[in-house]
Design a protein around this motif. Sequence first.
Motif, PDB file in Angstrom:
ATOM      1  N   ASP A 217      -3.131   8.300   0.703  1.00 41.04           N
ATOM      2  CA  ASP A 217      -1.883   7.944   1.376  1.00 41.04           C
ATOM      3  C   ASP A 217      -0.769   8.084   0.345  1.00 41.04           C
ATOM      4  OD1 ASP A 217       0.346   6.781   2.512  1.00 41.04           O
ATOM      5  OD2 ASP A 217      -0.531   4.777   2.715  1.00 41.04           O
ATOM      6  N   TYR A 218       0.001   9.141   0.442  1.00 37.88           N
ATOM      7  CA  TYR A 218       0.986   9.481  -0.587  1.00 37.88           C
ATOM      8  C   TYR A 218       2.192   8.555  -0.588  1.00 37.88           C
ATOM      9  CZ  TYR A 218       1.662  12.214   3.653  1.00 37.88           C
ATOM     10  OH  TYR A 218       1.714  12.613   4.965  1.00 37.88           O
ATOM     11  N   PHE A 219       2.294   7.670   0.393  1.00 40.21           N
ATOM     12  CA  PHE A 219       3.345   6.649   0.370  1.00 40.21           C
ATOM     13  C   PHE A 219       2.836   5.307  -0.149  1.00 40.21           C
ATOM     14  CE2 PHE A 219       5.326   9.054   4.128  1.00 40.21           C
ATOM     15  CZ  PHE A 219       6.234   9.701   3.309  1.00 40.21           C
ATOM     16  N   SER A 220       1.557   5.221  -0.487  1.00 42.35           N
ATOM     17  CA  SER A 220       0.990   3.911  -0.849  1.00 42.35           C
ATOM     18  C   SER A 220       1.675   3.316  -2.068  1.00 42.35           C
ATOM     19  CB  SER A 220      -0.520   4.030  -1.081  1.00 42.35           C
ATOM     20  OG  SER A 220      -0.791   4.922  -2.151  1.00 42.35           O
ATOM     21  N   PHE A 221       2.096   4.156  -3.024  1.00 41.08           N
ATOM     22  CA  PHE A 221       2.739   3.611  -4.224  1.00 41.08           C
ATOM     23  C   PHE A 221       4.066   2.938  -3.889  1.00 41.08           C
ATOM     24  CE2 PHE A 221       4.758   7.747  -3.918  1.00 41.08           C
ATOM     25  CZ  PHE A 221       6.030   7.590  -4.468  1.00 41.08           C
ATOM     26  N   ILE A 222       4.774   3.461  -2.887  1.00 41.04           N
ATOM     27  CA  ILE A 222       6.035   2.845  -2.463  1.00 41.04           C
ATOM     28  C   ILE A 222       5.750   1.535  -1.729  1.00 41.04           C
ATOM     29  CG2 ILE A 222       8.142   3.153  -1.107  1.00 41.04           C
ATOM     30  CD1 ILE A 222       7.801   6.172  -1.385  1.00 41.04           C
TER      31      ILE A 222
ATOM     32  N   PHE B 141      -3.499  -2.721   5.710  1.00 43.44           N
ATOM     33  CA  PHE B 141      -4.008  -4.055   6.064  1.00 43.44           C
ATOM     34  C   PHE B 141      -5.001  -4.525   5.004  1.00 43.44           C
ATOM     35  CE2 PHE B 141      -7.502  -6.530   7.764  1.00 43.44           C
ATOM     36  CZ  PHE B 141      -6.854  -7.592   8.370  1.00 43.44           C
ATOM     37  N   ASN B 142      -5.912  -3.639   4.615  1.00 42.12           N
ATOM     38  CA  ASN B 142      -6.914  -4.007   3.605  1.00 42.12           C
ATOM     39  C   ASN B 142      -6.262  -4.356   2.279  1.00 42.12           C
ATOM     40  OD1 ASN B 142      -8.968  -3.524   5.470  1.00 42.12           O
ATOM     41  ND2 ASN B 142      -9.185  -1.384   4.874  1.00 42.12           N
ATOM     42  N   TYR B 143      -5.264  -3.584   1.881  1.00 46.16           N
ATOM     43  CA  TYR B 143      -4.551  -3.846   0.629  1.00 46.16           C
ATOM     44  C   TYR B 143      -3.822  -5.184   0.707  1.00 46.16           C
ATOM     45  CZ  TYR B 143      -1.466  -3.243  -3.385  1.00 46.16           C
ATOM     46  OH  TYR B 143      -0.806  -3.435  -4.570  1.00 46.16           O
ATOM     47  N   LEU B 144      -3.182  -5.442   1.847  1.00 46.62           N
ATOM     48  CA  LEU B 144      -2.423  -6.683   2.004  1.00 46.62           C
ATOM     49  C   LEU B 144      -3.334  -7.900   1.921  1.00 46.62           C
ATOM     50  CD1 LEU B 144       0.187  -8.235   2.662  1.00 46.62           C
ATOM     51  CD2 LEU B 144      -0.315  -7.855   5.102  1.00 46.62           C
ATOM     52  N   THR B 145      -4.427  -7.894   2.663  1.00 53.76           N
ATOM     53  CA  THR B 145      -5.304  -9.066   2.644  1.00 53.76           C
ATOM     54  C   THR B 145      -5.913  -9.278   1.261  1.00 53.76           C
ATOM     55  OG1 THR B 145      -7.089  -7.682   3.566  1.00 53.76           O
ATOM     56  CG2 THR B 145      -5.844  -9.054   5.112  1.00 53.76           C
ATOM     57  N   HIS B 146      -6.261  -8.195   0.576  1.00 54.38           N
ATOM     58  CA  HIS B 146      -6.762  -8.312  -0.798  1.00 54.38           C
ATOM     59  C   HIS B 146      -5.695  -8.933  -1.700  1.00 54.38           C
ATOM     60  CE1 HIS B 146      -8.879  -7.313  -4.508  1.00 54.38           C
ATOM     61  NE2 HIS B 146      -7.750  -6.798  -4.960  1.00 54.38           N
TER      62      HIS B 146
ATOM     63  N   ASN C 280       3.011  -0.363  -1.807  1.00 56.74           N
ATOM     64  CA  ASN C 280       2.368  -1.386  -2.634  1.00 56.74           C
ATOM     65  C   ASN C 280       3.349  -2.022  -3.604  1.00 56.74           C
ATOM     66  OD1 ASN C 280       0.094  -0.619  -1.269  1.00 56.74           O
ATOM     67  ND2 ASN C 280      -0.860   0.454  -2.990  1.00 56.74           N
ATOM     68  N   ASP C 281       4.286  -1.230  -4.106  1.00 57.38           N
ATOM     69  CA  ASP C 281       5.313  -1.769  -4.996  1.00 57.38           C
ATOM     70  C   ASP C 281       6.204  -2.746  -4.231  1.00 57.38           C
ATOM     71  OD1 ASP C 281       6.926  -1.825  -7.488  1.00 57.38           O
ATOM     72  OD2 ASP C 281       8.436  -0.834  -6.252  1.00 57.38           O
ATOM     73  N   PHE C 282       6.581  -2.368  -3.025  1.00 55.48           N
ATOM     74  CA  PHE C 282       7.422  -3.239  -2.204  1.00 55.48           C
ATOM     75  C   PHE C 282       6.658  -4.504  -1.822  1.00 55.48           C
ATOM     76  CE2 PHE C 282       9.745  -4.332   1.786  1.00 55.48           C
ATOM     77  CZ  PHE C 282      11.009  -4.462   1.227  1.00 55.48           C
ATOM     78  N   ASN C 283       5.362  -4.332  -1.550  1.00 52.63           N
ATOM     79  CA  ASN C 283       4.490  -5.468  -1.245  1.00 52.63           C
ATOM     80  C   ASN C 283       4.589  -6.530  -2.339  1.00 52.63           C
ATOM     81  OD1 ASN C 283       2.752  -5.858   1.024  1.00 52.63           O
ATOM     82  ND2 ASN C 283       1.009  -5.912  -0.356  1.00 52.63           N
ATOM     83  N   ALA C 284       4.452  -6.071  -3.586  1.00 48.08           N
ATOM     84  CA  ALA C 284       4.457  -6.987  -4.724  1.00 48.08           C
ATOM     85  C   ALA C 284       5.793  -7.723  -4.859  1.00 48.08           C
ATOM     86  CB  ALA C 284       4.143  -6.219  -6.009  1.00 48.08           C
TER      87      ALA C 284
END
Length: 380
Positions: A112-117, A244-249, A119-123
């Motif tokens: 997922d080529y947007f995951s870095f964006i 979803f998996n990244y968020l719950t982790h 996941n950074d925003f998630n943090a």
Amino acid sequence: MHQLIQTSDRSSFAYYTVKNRIASIVEKLIAHYQLTSDSKLSVFKQTIPDAPLPLLQELETENALQNQFIKEINEAITQEQYRWDNAPFIVIESYFYHKLLELTKQDGIQEDYFSFIKNDFNAKTFENMQKSYAEYQKLSTHTVDNFGALLKLDLLGNKADLSQSSDTYSQTSASSILIDHSAEVFEKIENSHQIDIILDNAGEELFADLILSHYLLTKTDVKEVVLHFKIMPYFVSDALISDFNYLTHSLKQQEDLKDFAEEIEALIQSNQLTLKSHEYWSSSNDYKNIPSQLNQTLSQSDLLIFKGDLNYRKLVGDYDYDCTIKTNTLVDYLPTDCLMLRVLKSEVMVGLEASEIPSESDHSWKYNGEYSLMELVESN
């Protein structure tokens, strides 16, 4: 006859998107993956914002429906000779994200080529999530006031949108609600067994959607909530099951949110919370063309909750409507009742009384993130 919103209208948000936002998304990918000037993405970027659209290549996939979408877009480009700056906005946007899927693979990017964006925003938004969860914990019982407050929490999550500048929207202030059917939805929930949520963004908004799901499954008589995800990276921040998996982790690493994450996982284990994805959510088609199999799935629900701007545009059609057109005349094809939860970030808006329109001359209220709606439309 209503006209599809076009990128050729230089005063429109559609034109602004093509001139500014789309190229900047490509630039972020080129920079992050350190792509050379002869990479597929770099060459593609040179066509933006005013060249003809290069045709899409069909995917090497068993997913016939996705390739059908690609064929439809290509036929439209060929027949109408669409360019970036002279095409329906909804076609341009869907084309763009399908083209990114094609070109990133050719450039050797498989994830997922947007995951870095995302996941950074998630943090960066855990503090907002903690605040939302603290507010949620105050809503101990299912009352009409508490339910209205819950829907406002979910709207607040919809303010963030990474395909636009995330700085555009305040994460701390609610938007002005133009249509508020929260009391009617409260009554609807009383007799609902299954509720489906067609998701918008990952991260903070997905967290808000999980709060809504948790509330429905623990404080009402709703027995099942189904979450519907995209199957491909879309509009930068749209939610995939991997998000979803990244968020719950991630939540389980936060002391005051880990119990909530574990409760969400328990709801999945007990088959009360179900995760689904479907390729139709990332097609360029309006939802009135929903395939029969997906329509059958949705018909099992008592209430469909459509989150966000793109879902709204596909529900009513991406047209330059008069704001006073009745919404139910545009979504009468749905198999069951629907609730639209949306912060306004594009120019489509219907269902208002003339006295409720914020401005007749300045249309920026339609896309500046300062207004929202929670509109219930009952099926015929």
